[in-house]
Design a protein around this motif. Structure first.
Motif, PDB file in Angstrom:
ATOM      1  N   THR A   1       0.836  -1.199   0.000  1.00 30.47           N
ATOM      2  CA  THR A   1       0.000   0.000   0.000  1.00 30.47           C
ATOM      3  C   THR A   1       0.871   1.250   0.000  1.00 30.47           C
ATOM      4  O   THR A   1       0.621   2.203  -0.750  1.00 30.47           O
ATOM      5  CB  THR A   1      -0.929   0.015   1.227  1.00 30.47           C
ATOM      6  N   SER A   2       1.900   1.249   0.816  1.00 29.62           N
ATOM      7  CA  SER A   2       2.809   2.383   0.886  1.00 29.62           C
ATOM      8  C   SER A   2       3.506   2.617  -0.452  1.00 29.62           C
ATOM      9  O   SER A   2       3.616   3.757  -0.917  1.00 29.62           O
ATOM     10  CB  SER A   2       3.843   2.141   1.983  1.00 29.62           C
ATOM     11  N   ALA A   3       3.956   1.563  -1.086  1.00 31.35           N
ATOM     12  CA  ALA A   3       4.635   1.690  -2.376  1.00 31.35           C
ATOM     13  C   ALA A   3       3.683   2.214  -3.451  1.00 31.35           C
ATOM     14  O   ALA A   3       4.036   3.110  -4.230  1.00 31.35           O
ATOM     15  CB  ALA A   3       5.211   0.346  -2.797  1.00 31.35           C
ATOM     16  N   GLY A   4       2.475   1.683  -3.499  1.00 33.13           N
ATOM     17  CA  GLY A   4       1.503   2.127  -4.495  1.00 33.13           C
ATOM     18  C   GLY A   4       1.113   3.586  -4.324  1.00 33.13           C
ATOM     19  O   GLY A   4       1.076   4.358  -5.298  1.00 33.13           O
ATOM     20  N   MET A   5       0.841   3.973  -3.100  1.00 33.75           N
ATOM     21  CA  MET A   5       0.481   5.365  -2.847  1.00 33.75           C
ATOM     22  C   MET A   5       1.669   6.291  -3.085  1.00 33.75           C
ATOM     23  O   MET A   5       1.503   7.424  -3.527  1.00 33.75           O
ATOM     24  CB  MET A   5      -0.038   5.528  -1.425  1.00 33.75           C
ATOM     25  N   GLY A   6       2.852   5.809  -2.806  1.00 32.00           N
ATOM     26  CA  GLY A   6       4.046   6.594  -3.077  1.00 32.00           C
ATOM     27  C   GLY A   6       4.234   6.858  -4.556  1.00 32.00           C
ATOM     28  O   GLY A   6       4.616   7.958  -4.962  1.00 32.00           O
ATOM     29  N   VAL A   7       3.947   5.861  -5.383  1.00 28.28           N
ATOM     30  CA  VAL A   7       4.048   6.030  -6.839  1.00 28.28           C
ATOM     31  C   VAL A   7       3.043   7.065  -7.333  1.00 28.28           C
ATOM     32  O   VAL A   7       3.370   7.936  -8.150  1.00 28.28           O
ATOM     33  CB  VAL A   7       3.853   4.675  -7.559  1.00 28.28           C
ATOM     34  N   VAL A   8       1.825   7.005  -6.835  1.00 25.33           N
ATOM     35  CA  VAL A   8       0.802   7.986  -7.230  1.00 25.33           C
ATOM     36  C   VAL A   8       1.214   9.387  -6.772  1.00 25.33           C
ATOM     37  O   VAL A   8       1.082  10.363  -7.517  1.00 25.33           O
ATOM     38  CB  VAL A   8      -0.580   7.605  -6.643  1.00 25.33           C
ATOM     39  N   SER A   9       1.745   9.487  -5.562  1.00 29.99           N
ATOM     40  CA  SER A   9       2.186  10.778  -5.049  1.00 29.99           C
ATOM     41  C   SER A   9       3.335  11.343  -5.887  1.00 29.99           C
ATOM     42  O   SER A   9       3.348  12.538  -6.206  1.00 29.99           O
ATOM     43  CB  SER A   9       2.628  10.634  -3.591  1.00 29.99           C
ATOM     44  N   LEU A  10       4.275  10.506  -6.253  1.00 35.33           N
ATOM     45  CA  LEU A  10       5.379  10.960  -7.098  1.00 35.33           C
ATOM     46  C   LEU A  10       4.886  11.418  -8.468  1.00 35.33           C
ATOM     47  O   LEU A  10       5.363  12.421  -9.002  1.00 35.33           O
ATOM     48  CB  LEU A  10       6.409   9.853  -7.265  1.00 35.33           C
TER      49      LEU A  10
END
Length: 62
Positions: A37-46
């Motif tokens: 979840t953290s990785a996926g949301m991080g990609v969207v944020s980036l």
């Protein structure tokens, strides 16, 4: 829909909200699910952050 998603306020919301979720997810959700979840949301944020700093789209020359 594209005009709405590329507007500055929406990009700021996507950037900040997803960044907060990406940072908090490993502490709230245990195990692998929290990390994914953290990785996926991080990609969207980036992606939203890059769109913010790239500026408005320039028209292509034909």
């Amino acid at each position: 829909m594209k005009a709405l998603l590329s507007s500055r306020p929406v990009l700021w919301f996507l950037f900040l909200f997803n960044l907060v979720v990406a940072v908090a997810a490993p502490f709230v959700v245990d195990g692998t699910q929290g990390l994914i979840t953290s990785a996926g949301m991080g990609v969207v944020s980036l992606g939203a952050g890059v769109s913010l700093f790239r500026g408005p789209a320039r028209p292509e020359h034909a």
